[in-house]
Design a protein around this motif. Structure first.
Motif, PDB file in Angstrom:
ATOM      1  N   MET A   1      -8.299   1.135   1.915  1.00 34.07           N
ATOM      2  CA  MET A   1      -7.026   0.591   1.730  1.00 34.07           C
ATOM      3  C   MET A   1      -6.202   1.988   1.236  1.00 34.07           C
ATOM      4  O   MET A   1      -4.990   1.895   1.638  1.00 34.07           O
ATOM      5  CB  MET A   1      -6.794  -0.252   0.622  1.00 34.07           C
ATOM      6  N   ALA A   2      -6.773   2.634   0.267  1.00 34.93           N
ATOM      7  CA  ALA A   2      -5.796   3.980  -0.076  1.00 34.93           C
ATOM      8  C   ALA A   2      -5.643   4.876   1.096  1.00 34.93           C
ATOM      9  O   ALA A   2      -4.445   5.312   1.359  1.00 34.93           O
ATOM     10  CB  ALA A   2      -6.484   4.820  -1.160  1.00 34.93           C
ATOM     11  N   MET A   3      -6.521   4.979   1.934  1.00 33.78           N
ATOM     12  CA  MET A   3      -6.458   5.744   3.165  1.00 33.78           C
ATOM     13  C   MET A   3      -5.303   5.021   4.102  1.00 33.78           C
ATOM     14  O   MET A   3      -4.523   5.647   4.891  1.00 33.78           O
ATOM     15  CB  MET A   3      -7.775   5.908   4.005  1.00 33.78           C
ATOM     16  N   ALA A   4      -5.413   3.801   4.246  1.00 34.94           N
ATOM     17  CA  ALA A   4      -4.485   3.092   4.908  1.00 34.94           C
ATOM     18  C   ALA A   4      -2.975   3.278   4.637  1.00 34.94           C
ATOM     19  O   ALA A   4      -2.340   3.568   5.207  1.00 34.94           O
ATOM     20  CB  ALA A   4      -4.798   1.658   5.262  1.00 34.94           C
ATOM     21  N   ARG A   5      -2.929   3.160   3.434  1.00 38.00           N
ATOM     22  CA  ARG A   5      -1.455   3.305   2.725  1.00 38.00           C
ATOM     23  C   ARG A   5      -1.281   4.841   2.903  1.00 38.00           C
ATOM     24  O   ARG A   5       0.150   5.015   3.366  1.00 38.00           O
ATOM     25  CB  ARG A   5      -1.732   3.084   1.183  1.00 38.00           C
ATOM     26  N   TRP A   6      -1.864   5.585   2.630  1.00 37.68           N
ATOM     27  CA  TRP A   6      -1.388   7.055   2.981  1.00 37.68           C
ATOM     28  C   TRP A   6      -1.157   7.359   4.368  1.00 37.68           C
ATOM     29  O   TRP A   6      -0.086   7.920   4.812  1.00 37.68           O
ATOM     30  CB  TRP A   6      -2.404   7.892   2.256  1.00 37.68           C
TER      31      TRP A   6
END
Length: 164
Positions: free
Chosen positions: A4-9
């Motif tokens: 999810m952090a990767m998707a946000r970035w």
């Protein structure tokens, strides 16, 4: 939750990089945008703000809201891509556009300066491709990168915990 952090970035950096590229092509290489080019920028500006909110909300441990704002950023990215796809179709002559051509102008000028600016400003046509690479226009690249990126980010966001 690392995915999810990767998707946000990704939802933050994809539209940011496309906007930076558009601004470099405009101010660095003189490829002034037509009206439909500008239409493609607004959803990207929104996506940048929405993704940034998602990142900040995740840092505040508000995962549900962070996911909502990231999802809205992905939707905005996709909308920009769809506008780019429509614009590319207009450029390639597949269909007619919805707008007349636009030209760049400056604000805060006197009437005489405005007239001179109008006379000296090139007409920026929405149905003419100012630049392409391998036959793909900037609008076409926006379509491919934005829609492809939105799909990729969506796939990352919907990946189940523990799957690779």
């Amino acid at each position: 939750m690392a995915h999810m952090a990767m998707a946000r970035w990704m939802a933050f950096f994809l539209p940011l990089s496309l906007i930076v590229g558009a601004l470099i092509s405009q101010y660095g290489f003189g490829l002034f945008p037509c009206e439909m080019c500008m239409w493609q920028r607004w959803p990207h500006y929104s996506a940048i703000a929405l993704a940034l909110l998602g990142i900040l909300l995740a840092k505040a441990h508000k995962e549900a809201l962070a996911n909502l704002f990231t999802g809205l950023a992905v939707l905005a990215i996709c909308i920009s891509g769809m506008i780019g796809g429509f614009h590319a179709g207009v450029e390639y002559g597949w269909w007619e556009g919805l707008t007349s051509c636009a030209s760049a102008s400056e604000q805060g000028l006197s009437a005489e300066e405005t007239l001179q600016a109008i006379l000296n400003t090139p007409l920026i046509r929405c149905d003419v491709t100012p630049w392409d690479l391998f036959g793909i226009s900037l609008a076409g690249f926006n379509f491919l990168l934005s829609v492809g990126g939105a799909i990729a980010i969506s796939m990352i966001m919907t990946r189940r915990k523990g799957t690779h």
